[in-house]
Design an enzyme around this catalytic site. Structure first.
Site, PDB file in Angstrom:
ATOM      1  N   VAL A 181     -15.345 -10.879 -43.327  1.00  0.00           N
ATOM      2  CA  VAL A 181     -16.003 -10.352 -42.133  1.00  0.00           C
ATOM      3  C   VAL A 181     -15.070 -10.366 -40.930  1.00  0.00           C
ATOM      4  O   VAL A 181     -14.885  -9.348 -40.255  1.00  0.00           O
ATOM      5  CB  VAL A 181     -17.287 -11.157 -41.829  1.00  0.00           C
ATOM      6  N   ILE A 182     -14.463 -11.506 -40.639  1.00  0.00           N
ATOM      7  CA  ILE A 182     -13.640 -11.640 -39.432  1.00  0.00           C
ATOM      8  C   ILE A 182     -12.437 -10.708 -39.504  1.00  0.00           C
ATOM      9  O   ILE A 182     -12.150  -9.957 -38.556  1.00  0.00           O
ATOM     10  CB  ILE A 182     -13.193 -13.095 -39.237  1.00  0.00           C
ATOM     11  N   HIS A 438     -39.430   9.679 -37.463  1.00  0.00           N
ATOM     12  CA  HIS A 438     -38.454  10.721 -37.797  1.00  0.00           C
ATOM     13  C   HIS A 438     -38.015  11.424 -36.512  1.00  0.00           C
ATOM     14  O   HIS A 438     -38.852  11.750 -35.676  1.00  0.00           O
ATOM     15  CB  HIS A 438     -39.079  11.747 -38.746  1.00  0.00           C
TER      16      HIS A 438
END
Length: 461
Positions: A181-182, A438
């Protein structure tokens, strides 16, 4: 040793990060007397060196990309430069406002704050600045630090995320060691800012904890963006000089760059804090607890990054609230680790909750698991935004949904519904009956569940 004039608090919290301050705030809200010991700034890593400042950089990166790419929607702009002084002022301003708000919140709840680096000195006491603070319950939430590899020293042109957040210039080139992630988030930022980026990941895939389908799609997206990566190969060494860093891998490949970002995960901040002296069990520095987050010693609990598992701020928040309610006798429901949502805030974003397809089949068997992918190409708002990606659903055959996985722009904002579905053990038919607005990207979840329930609208059966 001085003490707090004989005061015994209901809860003494060691560490003012996500888990620690959540414990303090909820405990005070429940009418308990709370002391909070913090040597740095309230908010910890997430607020000051993690979640918040990195997402501010990612927002700046998104605006840079929008400026470059406006022509395809008829908006002609030019990107003159990335002004890191201005970017950092924006980032630091966001952090400062949140920090001021947190300080006010802690004060309004009448939490007693002790500034200084504390240490556990007894099953019912913490020492800070020579003062002994006693509590009927102790909660440990001392957080984590940016890890390195054995023999790899941080300094000069070899940096961690801590130093990366303080850079006052855009590097021309960076090697990122670690594709989790990092590493992926910083790679995404720097690429948008114009940096030449190469990621090195020892495991076979980027964001390796995610569902395999997401990993592969993520790699295709990064490759299309021009982010280079080398997978399944280990780091061998680095030298640095005035020109930059010279990185070598075990397979013989070498890379030259201005900087090496070490993004190999975070370690628990528990060394030298008296935990083992008081009989707590540690494993690789992590504090071992039961499912009630109790350490097995006295009335000592642990929360956040020092507890084995996902190192996420929202996990720390949830654990802090849980422990405060446990101490107050409210008997809260235990936190299910697989029910905690996970997001990588890069371009594209990756968001997931529950079991991956592989993990679900490992637990339930290949024939007992059903999966479905819904392509965002069929989603009107995704077409407007120009994003690609998909929603992947994992369910027990004829049973509840046990995993929701997504990749695409802004899908992190959709994972809230996904975590409700997984944690409430909803069936596809339950979700298919819900009406989604929508055009929204959220509608993609509705379409995916319509398809999984056997009645697709804008998707093929």
């Amino acid at each position: 040793m001085a003490d707090t004039n004989g005061t015994v608090f209901d809860i003494v919290v060691l560490g003012g990060g996500s888990g620690g301050y959540a414990t303090a705030l909820r405990g005070a809200e429940l009418g308990l007397s709370v002391a909070l010991v913090e040597g740095g700034k309230l908010g910890g890593t997430c607020l000051h060196n993690g979640c918040i400042p990195t997402k501010a950089l990612l927002h700046a990166a998104e605006l840079a990309d929008n400026a470059r790419e406006g022509a395809h929607v008829g908006v002609h702009t030019t990107l003159d430069r990335i002004d890191m002084t201005g970017v950092n002022a924006y980032k630091d301003g966001v952090v400062a406002r949140l920090y001021k708000g947190l300080q006010g919140l802690v004060k309004s709840r009448k939490v007693t704050v002790f500034e200084g680096w504390g240490k556990l000195v007894a099953p019912d006491a913490v020492e800070v600045n020579g003062e002994r603070i006693t509590g009927r319950n102790i909660v440990l939430g001392t957080g984590s630090y940016a890890r390195s590899l054995p023999g790899l020293e941080i300094g000069g042109r070899v940096i961690t995320s801590d130093q990366a957040l303080q850079l006052d210039y855009v590097p021309k080139s960076v090697v990122v060691l670690g594709g989790g992630v990092i590493g992926s988030e910083f790679a995404s930022v720097w690429k948008s800012f114009g940096t030449d980026v190469t990621i090195i990941e020892a495991l076979p895939h980027l964001v390796p904890n995610e569902d395999l389908a997401l990993c592969k799609a993520f790699e295709r997206a990064f490759r299309k963006r021009g982010i280079n990566f080398n997978l399944g190969v280990r780091f061998a060494g680095v030298t640095q000089d005035d020109a930059g860093v010279h990185v070598s891998l075990e397979d013989g490949k070498t890379f030259d760059a201005e900087l090496l970002l070490v993004a190999v995960g975070r370690g628990p901040s528990t060394a030298g804090l008296g935990y083992e002296d008081q009989g707590l069990t540690l494993d690789r520095g992590f504090v071992i607890t039961n499912e009630r987050l109790h350490t097995g010693v006295g009335n000592i609990y642990a929360v956040g990054d020092i507890v084995p598992g996902l190192q996420l701020a929202h996990r720390g928040f949830a654990q802090g609230i849980f422990v405060a309610e446990e101490i107050a006798g409210l008997a809260p429901v235990s936190i299910l680790e697989s029910g905690i949502p996970r997001v990588t805030y890069s371009d594209p974003e990756v968001a997931s909750v529950g079991l991956t397809e592989a993990k679900a089949k490992e637990i339930h068997g290949d024939d007992a698991v059903e999966v479905l992918e819904y392509n965002l190409g069929g989603n009107g708002k995704s077409q407007i935004l120009g994003t690609t990606g998909f929603v992947k659903l994992v369910r027990q055959k004829d049973g509840p949904v046990i995993g929701v996985h997504m990749i695409g722009a802004r899908v992190g904002e959709l994972i809230g519904e996904g975590q409700l579905i997984v944690n409430w053990e909803a069936y596809p038919e339950d979700v298919a009956s819900l009406v989604h607005a929508h055009p929204t990207q959220n509608e993609a979840l509705g379409e995916a569940f319509l398809a999984l329930a056997g009645k697709p609208l804008h998707a093929h059966n």
